[in-house]
Write an enzyme that holds these catalytic residues in place. Sequence first.
Site, PDB file in Angstrom:
ATOM      1  CG  ASP A 188      -0.045  -0.276   2.577  1.00 59.43           C
ATOM      2  OD1 ASP A 188       0.850  -0.513   2.758  1.00 59.43           O
ATOM      3  OD2 ASP A 188      -0.898  -1.062   3.504  1.00 59.43           O
ATOM      4  CG  ASN A 225      -8.294  -1.501  12.064  1.00 65.09           C
ATOM      5  OD1 ASN A 225      -7.545  -2.127  11.633  1.00 65.09           O
ATOM      6  ND2 ASN A 225      -8.763  -0.264  11.592  1.00 65.09           N
ATOM      7  CG  HIS A 278      -5.472  -2.072   8.601  1.00 63.86           C
ATOM      8  ND1 HIS A 278      -5.297  -0.657   8.920  1.00 63.86           N
ATOM      9  CD2 HIS A 278      -4.130  -2.827   8.992  1.00 63.86           C
ATOM     10  CE1 HIS A 278      -4.214  -0.194   9.649  1.00 63.86           C
ATOM     11  NE2 HIS A 278      -3.924  -1.240   9.670  1.00 63.86           N
ATOM     12  CD  GLU A 293      -8.110   1.038   7.717  1.00 60.64           C
ATOM     13  OE1 GLU A 293      -8.668   0.021   8.351  1.00 60.64           O
ATOM     14  OE2 GLU A 293      -7.853   2.055   7.889  1.00 60.64           O
TER      15      GLU A 293
HETATM   16  P1  PGA Z   1       2.707  -1.348  13.166  1.00 56.35           P
HETATM   17  O1  PGA Z   1       1.288  -1.166  11.895  1.00 56.35           O
HETATM   18  O2  PGA Z   1       3.541  -2.847  12.229  1.00 56.35           O
HETATM   19  O3  PGA Z   1       3.554   0.249  13.032  1.00 56.35           O
HETATM   20  O4  PGA Z   1       1.510  -2.309  13.774  1.00 56.35           O
HETATM   21  C1  PGA Z   1       1.215  -2.292  11.439  1.00 56.35           C
HETATM   22  C2  PGA Z   1      -0.072  -2.231   9.925  1.00 56.35           C
HETATM   23  O5  PGA Z   1      -0.736  -1.199   9.999  1.00 56.35           O
HETATM   24  O6  PGA Z   1      -0.144  -2.911   9.113  1.00 56.35           O
END
Ligand code: PGA
Length: 251
Positions: free
Chosen positions: A67, A136, A138, A143
């Site tokens: 992404d 969450n 994702h 999302e």
């Molecule tokens: P993080 O993010 O590694 O900064 O916890 C994980 C994600 O959002 O996929």
Amino acid sequence: MRIICVDNYDQMSKKAANIVASQLILKPDSVLGLATGATPLGMYKQLIKTYEEGHIDFEEVTTFNLDEYCDLNKEDEQSYYYYMYENFFKHININIKNLNIPNGRAMDIHKESLEYERKIRKSGGIDLQVLGIGRNGHIGFNEPDIKFEALTHMVKLDEQTIEDNSRFFDSIKDVPTKAISMGIKTIMHAKKIILLASGKEKAEVIYGAIYGKITPELPASVLQLHPDVVFVMDKEAASKLDLEKLKEEYL
Ligand code: PGA
């Protein structure tokens, strides 16, 4: 599904790097799907070390990132292009023409998304996809939603994601509200997937992803259907799982 649970972040990073390194040793022209965020940083550091020691080579490797934020220039320190360049690409012998990151500044995001899908197909498909997981649930920037979005698409970021990612920005107001992300089908088409998780703030969502019902409201739960997925976690991220029971089922 396989579960690998180790003591801490450092061991998680080494384990994940070893999996990626084995992939490259077995198939030097592998197509890797790559993730950003705080979690995979240790894995990238370890891969750079393995490369410097001469155990792996990136010359024939192709990469596709999951992404990118919309509306940030590549040069912006918060862009995922910048992250990948600074934390990984500039340290290894990867060929710049083999790097792919969706262009969040494309005039026509729909066209950019179709083109990204076409490039993935043309490369022969992703051999190994690395994933993090949001609090969450994702994966990429898919999302929680009422349906799974299949292919690369534009995303409106969740409030929780904006809040979580504000730690990388000067202020929450600076966090982009939109991004372009591979879809769930794009991710599920990868031949092998490793998901990395560290820290107790991921424990709840890891439990849901592994034991909960499969629902677009917790996008990572769809991984239960993937034929070759490995969760690589530290003890804290795995703290809500019953590891004894999991031993019988997955380890
Ligand atoms: P993080 O993010 O590694 O900064 O916890 C994980 C994600 O959002 O996929």
